[in-house]
Design a protein around this motif. Structure first.
Motif, short mmCIF file in Angstrom:
data_model
loop_
_atom_site.label_atom_id
_atom_site.label_comp_id
_atom_site.label_asym_id
_atom_site.label_seq_id
_atom_site.Cartn_x
_atom_site.Cartn_y
_atom_site.Cartn_z
N GLU A 404 15.31 12.72 -27.52
CA GLU A 404 15.77 13.64 -26.95
C GLU A 404 15.81 13.95 -25.31
O GLU A 404 16.55 12.94 -24.26
N ARG A 405 14.57 14.80 -25.05
CA ARG A 405 14.21 14.71 -23.41
C ARG A 405 13.91 13.23 -22.45
O ARG A 405 14.80 13.41 -21.47
N PHE A 406 13.02 12.66 -23.33
CA PHE A 406 13.45 10.98 -22.56
C PHE A 406 15.03 10.23 -22.24
O PHE A 406 14.90 9.78 -21.14
N HIS A 407 15.99 10.22 -23.32
CA HIS A 407 16.57 10.18 -23.26
C HIS A 407 17.90 10.32 -22.35
O HIS A 407 18.62 10.21 -21.37
N LEU A 408 17.94 12.18 -21.66
CA LEU A 408 18.38 12.95 -20.92
C LEU A 408 18.12 12.42 -19.72
O LEU A 408 18.83 12.01 -18.37
N ALA A 409 16.60 12.43 -19.56
CA ALA A 409 16.11 12.13 -18.03
C ALA A 409 16.40 10.12 -17.50
O ALA A 409 16.71 9.90 -16.65
N GLY A 410 16.53 9.72 -18.81
CA GLY A 410 16.95 7.68 -18.31
C GLY A 410 18.30 8.10 -17.73
O GLY A 410 18.76 7.58 -17.67
N ARG A 411 19.52 8.28 -18.66
CA ARG A 411 21.00 8.96 -18.44
C ARG A 411 20.54 9.42 -16.40
O ARG A 411 21.39 8.21 -15.86
N GLN A 412 19.43 10.08 -16.18
CA GLN A 412 19.93 10.45 -14.79
C GLN A 412 19.03 9.03 -14.25
O GLN A 412 19.24 8.89 -12.69
N GLN A 413 18.80 8.27 -14.59
CA GLN A 413 17.76 7.18 -14.03
C GLN A 413 18.46 5.56 -14.71
O GLN A 413 18.35 4.96 -14.50
N GLU A 414 20.01 6.45 -14.64
CA GLU A 414 21.07 4.79 -15.15
C GLU A 414 20.55 3.86 -16.48
O GLU A 414 20.73 2.67 -16.31
N LEU A 415 19.87 4.62 -17.09
CA LEU A 415 19.11 4.04 -18.35
C LEU A 415 20.57 4.75 -19.60
O LEU A 415 19.91 6.05 -19.73
#
Length: 466
Positions: A404-415
């Protein structure tokens, strides 16, 4: 313009999102309101873009809104969107069945259509059981599946699935299947190769079939990559040995290519990598499985479609004047003309372009760009098969709720990316080039660094920073 927040509010008030704990969606991981797709990009209601690193659950092959597939669908809309396939037929279904059979060299000569992957698995299981029953082998009603395997979430498919978070709540409803060792190469002991792990796994299947072969209808396997297990990859020798065992003990072999078909592993069918190279045509035909299930990428990410390819021997066991000996499984939208036309447009791309050759070049470029990340000491088991990449974050670094943390951090990186446990994977559309590969590798590295160096950061409702 309706804002992201408003779409999220309305969605959470009215929808039940799949594979989602809705309480977490309401408080921590709100759904992204997508309004447009183009190539590998998805755009939300406020214009932020996201690279679709997972091909929207592995269905998109040539990018969103692919013009050629869209044109084929527009043409089909003006002629025949749908007609029932019971008592009727139509060109898109016939041509799709013919062209897919030809890709197996005629080894699997008949196609049965459905709508989704789990339905295709249900069909294959029922066909196998009913085939043996029609042949007078009513004792053959057991199934064998692999540990870590995933085949869908309807009750039959779930019975041959070994992903506990999906299975446990429904276990009392399920038939009992035999589970055997996964050939996952990550299980290698010191000094062992992937082929050695495969040999150990094959030995376990042989022991079971020696004991229960007279009662086993079929073995089901995800060829080369077990997706929901965290992209667990295995050596093709496992498939060759499994085919030999199933032939020897008179057991069907079901290849579930729902996730790995349509070029994902480097060949159109993953099973092609298990075929003998220097063999006669008859030997190659005999080396295919008895069933192949396809879905996801077959329609290019446009429409729901699944199918089961089966051998002539399976088909012929159902031919009889007695209706009850026929295969009576049905869906209202079986063989939908629009979906079949989309699939034909996908096959056109493979036939008219060097899709697999281009993918091989793209894969090397992305693998090269990812190398600094894969060399990170916090990462283990880097692996690739065709257009599928994966690595595991070491348990001591991942921490709680890593996916979940990686998914949310990915959103901030346009992923747009969703790890499986502590496995990070990429299964992008077939539209990469060198520049996009370099960008993707950089954003993936930035996401990993952010998650591991700032484990307690609150990323809820944060838009991309790029």
């Amino acid at each position: 313009m309706t804002s992201n927040a408003e779409w999220q509010r309305r969605s959470l008030a009215s929808l039940w999102h799949p594979c989602t704990q809705m309480q977490r969606a309401a408080t921590t991981v709100p759904p992204l309101p997508m309004v447009r797709g183009q190539g590998p990009w998805l755009f939300d209601a406020e214009g932020h873009r996201y690279f679709d690193a997972l091909s929207s659950w592995w269905v998109n092959l040539f990018g969103h809104a692919d013009a050629r597939i869209a044109a084929a669908l527009k043409d089909q809309l003006d002629t025949l969107p749908h007609v029932m396939l019971a008592g009727c037929t139509h060109a898109p279904a016939v041509e799709l069945a013919e062209r897919l059979s030809a890709r197996t060299g005629g080894a699997l000569g008949h196609a049965f259509f459905a709508s989704d992957g789990a339905s295709a698995v249900e069909i294959a299981l029922k066909m196998s059981f009913h085939h043996w029953r029609n042949r007078g082998r009513i004792d053959k009603g057991e199934f064998v599946c692999l540990k870590q395997g995933y085949h869908g979430e309807t009750l039959g498919a779930l019975a041959v699935t070994d992903v506990q978070v999906f299975r446990d709540a429904y276990d009392p409803l399920l038939m009992r299947a035999h589970q055997v060792m996964s050939p996952d190469a990550r299980q290698a002991r010191p000094g062992e190769s992937a082929a050695d792990v495969a040999a150990r796994a094959v030995g376990e299947v042989e022991m079971l079939l020696r004991e229960r072969g007279e009662r086993v209808a079929a073995v089901i396997v995800e060829p080369l990559v077990q997706g929901a297990a965290g992209m667990a990859m295995h050596d093709p020798s496992y498939l060759r040995a499994l085919r030999a065992l199933c032939t020897r003990f008179d057991v069907h072999l079901i290849a579930d290519e729902i996730a790995v078909g349509c070029g994902r592993t480097g060949t159109f069918f993953a099973w092609e990598q298990a075929l003998p190279e220097d063999a006669s045509e008859a030997e190659r035909r005999a080396a295919w499985p008895d069933f192949i299930t396809l879905s996801k990428g077959i329609s290019g990410g446009f429409l729901p479609l699944s199918l089961v390819l089966s051998t002539d021997a399976v088909f012929q066991a159902f031919l009889d004047e007695d209706v009850a000996r026929g295969f009576l499984h049905s869906h209202s939208y079986t063989g939908n003309a629009l979906a079949c036309r989309a699939a034909l447009a996908v096959l056109d791309r493979f036939d008219q372009e060097d899709v697999l050759g281009r993918n091989a070049v793209q894969a090397e470029a992305l693998t090269h760009a990812l190398q600094p990340l894969l060399d990170d000491p916090r990462v283990e088991h880097p692996r690739r098969r065709g257009m599928i990449w994966a690595f595991d974050v070491r348990a001591e670094h991942a921490g709680g709720n890593f996916a979940e943390r990686f998914h949310l951090a990915g959103r901030q990186q346009e992923l747009l990316i969703r790890p499986i446990g502590r496995t990070v994977y990429l299964m992008p559309p077939y539209v990469l080039d060198e520049a996009l590969s370099a960008w993707l590798a950089q954003r993936l590295q930035a996401t990993l660094t952010d998650v591991l160096e700032h484990p307690d950061a609150d990323r809820t409702h944060q838009p991309p920073t790029a």
